[in-house]
Design a protein around this motif. Structure first.
Motif, mmCIF file in Angstrom:
data_model
loop_
_atom_site.group_PDB
_atom_site.id
_atom_site.type_symbol
_atom_site.label_atom_id
_atom_site.label_comp_id
_atom_site.label_asym_id
_atom_site.label_seq_id
_atom_site.Cartn_x
_atom_site.Cartn_y
_atom_site.Cartn_z
ATOM 1 N N ALA A 242 5.294 -14.970 0.183
ATOM 2 C CA ALA A 242 6.505 -14.562 0.799
ATOM 3 C C ALA A 242 7.452 -15.083 -0.150
ATOM 4 O O ALA A 242 7.980 -16.151 0.111
ATOM 5 N N HIS A 266 7.017 -8.838 6.962
ATOM 6 C CA HIS A 266 7.063 -9.522 8.372
ATOM 7 C C HIS A 266 7.698 -10.540 8.325
ATOM 8 O O HIS A 266 8.385 -11.045 9.041
ATOM 9 N N SER A 267 7.539 -11.478 7.246
ATOM 10 C CA SER A 267 8.502 -12.714 7.226
ATOM 11 C C SER A 267 9.605 -12.657 6.354
ATOM 12 O O SER A 267 10.803 -12.925 6.617
ATOM 13 N N ILE A 284 1.160 -11.051 13.844
ATOM 14 C CA ILE A 284 -0.181 -10.548 13.383
ATOM 15 C C ILE A 284 -0.610 -9.313 14.126
ATOM 16 O O ILE A 284 -1.222 -8.233 13.699
ATOM 17 N N ILE A 287 1.095 -6.182 13.081
ATOM 18 C CA ILE A 287 0.602 -5.743 11.899
ATOM 19 C C ILE A 287 -0.638 -5.022 11.914
ATOM 20 O O ILE A 287 -0.891 -4.039 11.466
ATOM 21 N N SER A 288 -1.696 -5.821 12.671
ATOM 22 C CA SER A 288 -2.789 -5.200 12.693
ATOM 23 C C SER A 288 -2.780 -3.790 13.507
ATOM 24 O O SER A 288 -3.491 -2.685 13.079
ATOM 25 N N GLU A 309 3.456 -7.223 2.268
ATOM 26 C CA GLU A 309 3.162 -8.819 2.325
ATOM 27 C C GLU A 309 1.979 -9.344 2.870
ATOM 28 O O GLU A 309 1.400 -8.508 3.773
ATOM 29 N N SER A 310 1.312 -10.293 2.289
ATOM 30 C CA SER A 310 0.181 -10.840 2.742
ATOM 31 C C SER A 310 0.574 -11.533 4.118
ATOM 32 O O SER A 310 1.384 -12.031 4.489
ATOM 33 N N THR A 311 -0.746 -11.969 4.627
ATOM 34 C CA THR A 311 -0.630 -12.893 5.995
ATOM 35 C C THR A 311 -1.750 -13.632 5.899
ATOM 36 O O THR A 311 -2.770 -13.328 5.226
ATOM 37 N N ASP A 312 -1.306 -14.888 6.281
ATOM 38 C CA ASP A 312 -2.635 -15.969 6.209
ATOM 39 C C ASP A 312 -2.940 -16.433 7.783
ATOM 40 O O ASP A 312 -3.379 -17.534 8.212
ATOM 41 N N ASP A 313 -2.458 -15.425 8.728
ATOM 42 C CA ASP A 313 -3.087 -15.780 9.977
ATOM 43 C C ASP A 313 -4.444 -16.388 9.998
ATOM 44 O O ASP A 313 -5.260 -15.784 9.643
ATOM 45 N N GLY A 317 -6.081 -12.677 10.158
ATOM 46 C CA GLY A 317 -5.269 -12.762 8.900
ATOM 47 C C GLY A 317 -6.613 -12.289 7.829
ATOM 48 O O GLY A 317 -6.189 -11.324 7.046
#
Ligand code: TXA
Ligand code: MG
Length: 339
Positions: A242, A266-267, A284, A287-288, A309-313, A317
């Motif tokens: 991000a 998202h961020s 999340i 997003i999903s 953008e990536s997510t690390d949820d 995630g």
């Protein structure tokens, strides 16, 4: 054929009609909690054959049998190991598909000739009512044209399959938005063949460590994950970090190259502009739920490139990133600082 779109809340006979169509060998798209499925009577080989044709799906890609009662899984299986019973008891109905060894009752066209069958009990009243009214299991691949993102709204199904199927049961957008998690329970410990809406961490909270199939161990994967999948027409570029500066640079260079640029953020934030569309997904769950819808909207808008953008949820995630990596053809844009 003429495709009828029936709103379940407005037409009281919709499910009865649809079940009748299934029993006579027709094709019915139906909502589940994950994505819309394309239903056919699992025991009618001709109907299942026509389903492959409607989707343009390779015949070597097996189908999930959707059931409404645990007993229906027992009936098809050669063996239901204790762990499968445990998982079913915890998570059915829900976004979990179990791969079991079968006993030969299911036609080979459903399993693509494999010794195993994939079974799932969806957590959606319309799907369960339809299965019960139909009287037996129904196969349910995602109701998209093969290669397109799975449909999360009835309109997506109509866009792909109008004129090729009999009925679409419309019950509004689906709750989860990404397909079920597929777990092979013929081995111990079980192996996840496809990440999905039931997070691996949640499964492990209940039954302890399970394995995730390696992406390159070809034979251990769900056959369907071999195909280009889950992806929009546009090129997808994954932002690994991000990082507002990287995003800005990337957008500018793509716009300068004459591209129509879509962003899924998202961020990070970015204003829209000429040839630049930004879809913001907050959290999340959103997003999903909205990922495939966003892909389809940006394709319709004819974007050439989609920057995501990536997510690390910690929970969903890994599932979201699995779909994003596939959509991106595993390429990513490393942040200049990450080298
Ligand atoms: O959430 C879902 O699972 C949705 C909804 C409609 O239930 N269905 C769905 O089906 O995603 P489909 O056909 O799009 O994806 C099913 C995946 C494919 O990758 C297929 O290869 C795999 O399940 N599969 C089916 N039977 C299998 C088996 N016996 N062994 C391993 N993988 C199997
Ligand atoms: Mg699919």
């Amino acid at each position: 054929v003429t495709t009828r779109l029936l709103r379940v809340d407005e037409s009281p006979s919709a499910i009865t009609d649809a079940a009748q169509v299934l029993r006579s060998g027709g094709l019915v798209a139906f909502p589940t909690e994950t994505v819309y499925g394309l239903g056919a009577d699992a025991f009618n080989e001709r109907a299942v054959g026509s389903l492959f044709e409607a989707k343009g799906r390779p015949m070597d890609n097996p189908l999930i049998v959707h059931i409404a009662d645990f007993f229906q899984a027992v009936e098809l299986a050669a063996d239901v190991p204790p762990l499968a019973r445990e998982l079913a008891a915890y998570f059915w109905p829900g976004p979990l598909t179990l791969v079991l060894s079968h006993n030969g009752k299911i036609p080979p066209v459903v399993t693509a000739g494999l010794p195993t069958v994939a079974v799932r009990m969806p957590d959606h009243k319309v799907a369960l009512d339809l299965i019960r009214e139909c009287g037996g299991g129904i196969v349910g691949p995602s109701a998209n044209t093969s290669g397109k993102p799975s449909p999360t709204r009835a309109e997506h199904v109509l866009d792909d399959l109008n004129g090729k199927i009999d009925i679409i049961l419309d019950a509004g957008p689906t709750k989860k938005g990404i397909e079920s998690t597929i777990v092979d329970v013929t081995v111990d410990p079980p192996v996840i063949l496809r990440l999905g809406s039931l997070p691996q961490s949640v499964i492990e909270d209940h039954i302890g460590k399970i394995l995730l199939t390696e992406d390159d161990s070809f034979l251990r994967r769900a056959p369907g994950t071999r195909y280009r999948h889950y992806s929009p027409r546009a090129e997808v570029v994954l932002l690994n970090e991000a990082d507002a500066a990287t995003l800005e640079t990337l957008i500018e260079s793509e716009l300068a190259a004459g591209k129509r640029v879509g962003c899924l953020l998202h961020s990070l934030e970015h204003a829209e502009g000429k040839n630049l569309r930004v879809i913001r997904l907050n959290g999340i769950e959103a997003i999903s739920r909205m990922l495939y819808d966003a892909f389809r909207r940006l394709d319709e808008w004819q974007s050439n490139i989609i920057i995501v953008e990536s997510t690390d949820d910690p929970e969903l995630g890994p599932t979201v990133m699995d779909r994003l990596r596939r959509a991106a053809g595993y390429s990513g844009v490393p942040s200049p600082t990450a080298k």
